[in-house]
Design a protein around this motif. Structure first.
Motif, short mmCIF file in Angstrom:
data_model
loop_
_atom_site.label_atom_id
_atom_site.label_comp_id
_atom_site.label_asym_id
_atom_site.label_seq_id
_atom_site.Cartn_x
_atom_site.Cartn_y
_atom_site.Cartn_z
N LEU A 199 0.85 -1.19 0.00
CA LEU A 199 0.00 0.00 0.00
C LEU A 199 0.88 1.24 0.00
N ASN A 200 0.71 2.10 -0.98
CA ASN A 200 1.35 3.40 -0.95
C ASN A 200 0.55 4.27 0.02
N LEU A 201 1.24 4.95 0.90
CA LEU A 201 0.56 5.70 1.97
C LEU A 201 -0.07 6.98 1.42
N PRO A 202 -1.39 7.12 1.56
CA PRO A 202 -2.07 8.34 1.12
C PRO A 202 -1.48 9.57 1.82
N GLY A 203 -1.32 10.63 1.05
CA GLY A 203 -0.80 11.87 1.59
C GLY A 203 0.71 12.02 1.46
N THR A 204 1.39 10.96 1.02
CA THR A 204 2.84 11.05 0.85
C THR A 204 3.18 11.40 -0.60
N THR A 205 4.32 12.05 -0.77
CA THR A 205 4.83 12.41 -2.09
C THR A 205 6.34 12.15 -2.10
N ASP A 206 6.96 12.38 -3.24
CA ASP A 206 8.41 12.25 -3.32
C ASP A 206 9.09 13.22 -2.35
N ASP A 207 8.53 14.42 -2.22
CA ASP A 207 9.11 15.44 -1.35
C ASP A 207 8.64 15.35 0.09
N GLU A 208 7.48 14.73 0.33
CA GLU A 208 6.90 14.66 1.66
C GLU A 208 6.57 13.22 2.05
N PRO A 209 7.54 12.50 2.60
CA PRO A 209 7.24 11.14 3.07
C PRO A 209 6.47 11.18 4.39
N ALA A 210 5.96 10.05 4.79
CA ALA A 210 5.28 9.93 6.09
C ALA A 210 6.34 9.78 7.17
N HIS A 211 5.95 10.10 8.40
CA HIS A 211 6.84 9.96 9.55
C HIS A 211 6.01 9.63 10.78
N HIS A 212 6.66 9.30 11.87
CA HIS A 212 6.00 8.94 13.13
C HIS A 212 4.96 7.83 12.97
N PRO A 213 5.33 6.69 12.34
CA PRO A 213 4.34 5.62 12.17
C PRO A 213 4.00 4.92 13.48
N ARG A 214 2.77 4.46 13.57
CA ARG A 214 2.28 3.71 14.73
C ARG A 214 1.53 2.49 14.22
N ASN A 215 2.06 1.32 14.46
CA ASN A 215 1.40 0.09 14.02
C ASN A 215 0.49 -0.42 15.13
N LEU A 216 -0.75 -0.01 15.09
CA LEU A 216 -1.72 -0.41 16.10
C LEU A 216 -2.60 -1.54 15.57
N THR A 217 -2.08 -2.28 14.58
CA THR A 217 -2.78 -3.45 14.07
C THR A 217 -2.30 -4.68 14.82
#
Length: 114
Positions: free
Chosen positions: A57-75
């Motif tokens: 899954l590509n993370l919605p809201g991310t771009t080449d210039d703006e990756p995601a950060h502070h992930p929390r795996n609550l699954t």
């Protein structure tokens, strides 16, 4: 004799209905139950609820210039996060269920749940 035929007919209908119900109920084994949360940009919250397992899954809201950060795996599943889109590249991190990364150093763009 007539009573036996009626009972047999009702038993057959009940069995067929029960079988149909088994196929109609979604199977949660194909999903990572829970939420995977992350932030983008200056801290905009995003998340995936009950994401599918085994699919990149590509993370919605991310771009080449703006990756995601502070992930929390609550699954309830292990999440493997990747720095690149499409779960590509050699840079990845394995997050066990319940794992929270509270620093902004881990930059990600895609995830797969197992």
């Amino acid at each position: 004799m007539r009573r036996s035929a009626t009972r047999l007919r009702f038993a057959t209908i009940a069995a067929v209905s029960a079988g149909a119900l088994l196929f109609a109920v979604p199977n949660s084994a194909n999903a990572a139950v829970g939420e995977f949360l992350y932030r983008t940009g200056p801290g905009i919250p995003h998340g995936l609820t009950d994401p599918p397992s085994e699919d990149c899954l590509n993370l919605p809201g991310t771009t080449d210039d703006e990756p995601a950060h502070h992930p929390r795996n609550l699954t309830l599943s292990t999440a493997t996060v990747f720095a690149e889109f499409d779960c590509a590249g050699d840079v990845f991190y394995v997050m066990n269920p319940g794992k929270i990364i509270n620093t902004g150093g881990l930059k990600i763009r895609s995830v797969v749940f197992s």
